[in-house]
Scaffold this active site. Structure first.
Site, PDB file in Angstrom:
ATOM      1  N   ASP A 117      68.286  57.911  60.304  1.00  0.00           N
ATOM      2  CA  ASP A 117      69.588  58.645  59.930  1.00  0.00           C
ATOM      3  C   ASP A 117      70.755  57.212  59.381  1.00  0.00           C
ATOM      4  O   ASP A 117      71.556  58.042  59.499  1.00  0.00           O
ATOM      5  CB  ASP A 117      69.776  58.812  61.669  1.00  0.00           C
ATOM      6  CG  ASP A 117      69.798  57.615  62.506  1.00  0.00           C
ATOM      7  OD1 ASP A 117      69.865  56.320  62.020  1.00  0.00           O
ATOM      8  OD2 ASP A 117      70.035  57.523  63.139  1.00  0.00           O
ATOM      9  N   ARG A 152      79.825  53.103  64.752  1.00  0.00           N
ATOM     10  CA  ARG A 152      81.090  53.623  63.733  1.00  0.00           C
ATOM     11  C   ARG A 152      82.652  53.896  64.986  1.00  0.00           C
ATOM     12  O   ARG A 152      82.923  53.685  65.070  1.00  0.00           O
ATOM     13  CB  ARG A 152      81.162  54.493  62.739  1.00  0.00           C
ATOM     14  CG  ARG A 152      80.718  53.558  61.369  1.00  0.00           C
ATOM     15  CD  ARG A 152      80.781  55.054  60.603  1.00  0.00           C
ATOM     16  NE  ARG A 152      80.521  54.756  59.133  1.00  0.00           N
ATOM     17  CZ  ARG A 152      79.757  53.361  58.351  1.00  0.00           C
ATOM     18  NH1 ARG A 152      78.940  53.034  58.780  1.00  0.00           N
ATOM     19  NH2 ARG A 152      80.301  52.834  57.192  1.00  0.00           N
ATOM     20  N   GLU A 211      60.683  58.929  62.161  1.00  0.00           N
ATOM     21  CA  GLU A 211      61.528  59.128  63.400  1.00  0.00           C
ATOM     22  C   GLU A 211      62.518  60.217  63.510  1.00  0.00           C
ATOM     23  O   GLU A 211      64.091  60.688  63.325  1.00  0.00           O
ATOM     24  CB  GLU A 211      62.895  58.173  63.541  1.00  0.00           C
ATOM     25  CG  GLU A 211      63.229  57.720  64.599  1.00  0.00           C
ATOM     26  CD  GLU A 211      63.885  56.562  65.114  1.00  0.00           C
ATOM     27  OE1 GLU A 211      65.180  56.105  64.368  1.00  0.00           O
ATOM     28  OE2 GLU A 211      63.897  55.078  65.801  1.00  0.00           O
ATOM     29  N   HIS A 266      77.524  47.891  66.378  1.00  0.00           N
ATOM     30  CA  HIS A 266      78.218  48.178  65.231  1.00  0.00           C
ATOM     31  C   HIS A 266      78.827  49.640  65.227  1.00  0.00           C
ATOM     32  O   HIS A 266      78.861  50.010  63.750  1.00  0.00           O
ATOM     33  CB  HIS A 266      76.737  48.186  64.551  1.00  0.00           C
ATOM     34  CG  HIS A 266      75.904  48.164  64.740  1.00  0.00           C
ATOM     35  ND1 HIS A 266      75.078  49.427  63.639  1.00  0.00           N
ATOM     36  CD2 HIS A 266      74.407  48.639  65.292  1.00  0.00           C
ATOM     37  CE1 HIS A 266      74.427  50.451  64.428  1.00  0.00           C
ATOM     38  NE2 HIS A 266      73.738  49.821  64.799  1.00  0.00           N
ATOM     39  N   HIS A 299      77.378  41.357  64.133  1.00  0.00           N
ATOM     40  CA  HIS A 299      76.763  42.751  62.936  1.00  0.00           C
ATOM     41  C   HIS A 299      77.176  42.691  62.071  1.00  0.00           C
ATOM     42  O   HIS A 299      79.187  41.665  62.044  1.00  0.00           O
ATOM     43  CB  HIS A 299      77.100  44.218  63.473  1.00  0.00           C
ATOM     44  CG  HIS A 299      75.986  44.815  62.399  1.00  0.00           C
ATOM     45  ND1 HIS A 299      77.544  45.276  61.150  1.00  0.00           N
ATOM     46  CD2 HIS A 299      75.358  45.422  62.300  1.00  0.00           C
ATOM     47  CE1 HIS A 299      76.278  46.020  60.331  1.00  0.00           C
ATOM     48  NE2 HIS A 299      74.982  46.497  60.919  1.00  0.00           N
ATOM     49  N   GLU A 347      75.145  59.347  62.426  1.00  0.00           N
ATOM     50  CA  GLU A 347      73.656  59.577  61.991  1.00  0.00           C
ATOM     51  C   GLU A 347      73.382  60.722  62.299  1.00  0.00           C
ATOM     52  O   GLU A 347      72.065  61.358  62.246  1.00  0.00           O
ATOM     53  CB  GLU A 347      73.311  58.617  63.042  1.00  0.00           C
ATOM     54  CG  GLU A 347      73.561  56.960  62.302  1.00  0.00           C
ATOM     55  CD  GLU A 347      74.674  56.541  62.700  1.00  0.00           C
ATOM     56  OE1 GLU A 347      75.898  57.427  63.305  1.00  0.00           O
ATOM     57  OE2 GLU A 347      75.090  55.005  62.178  1.00  0.00           O
TER      58      GLU A 347
END
Ligand code: UD1
Ligand code: UDP
Length: 371
Positions: free
Chosen positions: A97, A216, A119, A214, A246, A133
């Site tokens: 994604d 967003r 996936e 990590h 990260h 995503e």
């Protein structure tokens, strides 16, 4: 004639989940395997290329510091399109994604090249969790000719969106193939994951909590709350936190400021995959907002507290090894404390489950691409 397969990826998790497929394609005379990396990530991607031995045929080297989504996506589209024009593949393979996966699918669609989505079918039902995503997956899902769904749940999500059922196959998730591969490599060559030994010695006798974050949608207040939870938990003398941070500056800046001078905390650089597998092994529990870690930890019987409001991976929650706890510091601390102090609660979650696959997903995907 061998089918030309162009496998495209750009970030750490895509590289981890696609190297087993690249290995399988390269070993199979039915295919002419080509690999293009976007370089959306650099150091974290290169760590995976190094350990897996995958050598890209094309590297767009697109990463820029703190890159914006629109600039990244624009450069991905034109860069990946040019590679497709040069390679003229029979199939384009993308995974998951990310911006790289979404732009790869779009560029292939503009050329009417069929797309295989590894996936496929993960859905949270909320376009802002995870952001961006969830929409990336939906775009890829509307383009793909072959949907490799990791579980029956993800297959059902695609069928609910009226995707042609004959194009949807339950293959398992290649992350389990990757985990098996790396576990075998470490068994044969223990030095590959021995770099954590000094930390293991420093924290001997303490309960280890592994942390990654990590997402967003957690930037800002969410990250501040996660930092506060870590600070509170490390006040316990029987606990130590190992936190590979990260490289996204939006994560680093907050953590570097909020978490200084804590004895029981090791904030370290991103671990390469063998060392992260070692961390999963030595950790008593994981605190994470990562997708991949939600899949790996259940396979190893490690309780995972998922620092998100929703998950598109309900299988770990259903199996009892993962629990959604959000990003409120008090809630994270309460849930972690319960696991640390209540052996029955811990034992109930620390059961190995494999809802995400059996380690043979890459071969299934190869066989579908060969049809
Ligand atoms: C990306 C993906 C996300 C995935 C995550 C895995 C998108 C929109 N986001 O998020 O879906 O879950 O990767 O980790 O596709 N950086 C480095 N070195 C690296 C990697 C990143 O310095 O090796 C820094 C750079 O400043 C870069 C920034 O992190 O600009 C953000 O990278 P980006 O790929 O845009 O987003 P991630 O948060 O990593
Ligand atoms: N991982 C790693 N080193 C680290 C942290 C994570 O190798 O320091 C691996 C982890 O095993 C998993 C993947 O990276 O396979 C998850 O990547 P990330 O959390 O960045 O992305 P997501 O899965 O959330 O998209």
């Amino acid at each position: 004639m061998a089918k030309r397969i162009l496998t495209i990826f750009g970030t750490r998790p895509e590289a981890i989940k696609l190297f087993p497929l690249v290995h399988a394609l390269e070993a199979d005379a039915r295919f002419d395997s080509r690999v293009c990396v976007s370089g959306q990530h650099r150091g974290m991607l290169d760590q995976v290329l190094d350990i897996s031995g995958v050598v890209p045929d094309h590297d767009l080297d697109l990463m820029q510091p703190d890159q914006s989504l629109d600039q990244l996506t624009a450069r991905l589209l034109t860069g990946l399109g040019a590679v497709m024009d040069a390679e003229r593949p029979d199939w384009v393979v993308v995974q998951g994604d990310t911006a790289t996966a979404m732009a790869g699918a779009m560029a292939a669609y503009y050329r009417k090249i069929p797309v295989a989505h590894v996936e496929a079918g993960l859905r949270s039902g909320n376009i802002y969790h995870p952001w961006p995503e969830e929409v990336n997956r939906k775009i890829i899902g509307s383009i793909a000719a072959l949907h490799c769904a990791p579980t029956q749940t993800s297959r059902a999500a695609l069928l609910a969106e009226n995707v042609d059922p004959t194009s949807v196959h339950v293959t398992g998730n290649t992350v389990i193939d990757a985990l098996h591969w790396i576990t075998a490599r470490i068994a044969a060559e223990p030095a590959l994951s021995s770099g954590l030994a000094p930390l293991e010695a420093r924290f001997a006798g303490k309960r280890i909590i592994g942390v990654t974050t990590h997402r967003r949608e957690n930037f800002g207040e969410g990250m501040a709350q996660i930092a506060q939870a870590i600070r509170t938990l490390t006040a316990r003398s029987d606990v130590a936190v190992i936190f590979p941070v990260h490289l996204n500056p939006n994560v680093r800046a907050v953590m570097d400021e909020a978490l200084v001078g804590i004895d029981n905390l090791a904030m370290i650089e991103p671990l390469d995959y063998p060392h992260f597998a070692r961390l999963l092994t030595i950790a008593d529990l994981m605190l994470t907002d990562s997708g991949g870690v939600q899949e790996e930890a259940p396979a190893l019987g490690k309780p995972v507290l998922v620092m998100r409001e929703t998950t598109e991976r309900p299988e770990g929650v259903a199996a009892g090894t993962a629990k959604l706890v959000g990003t409120d510091a008090a809630r994270i601390v309460a849930e972690a404390t319960r696991l640390l102090d209540d052996p029955a609660a811990y034992a109930a979650m620390a059961q190995a489950h494999n809802p995400f696959g059996d380690g043979h997903s890459a071969q299934r995907i190869c066989d579908l691409l060969a049809l």
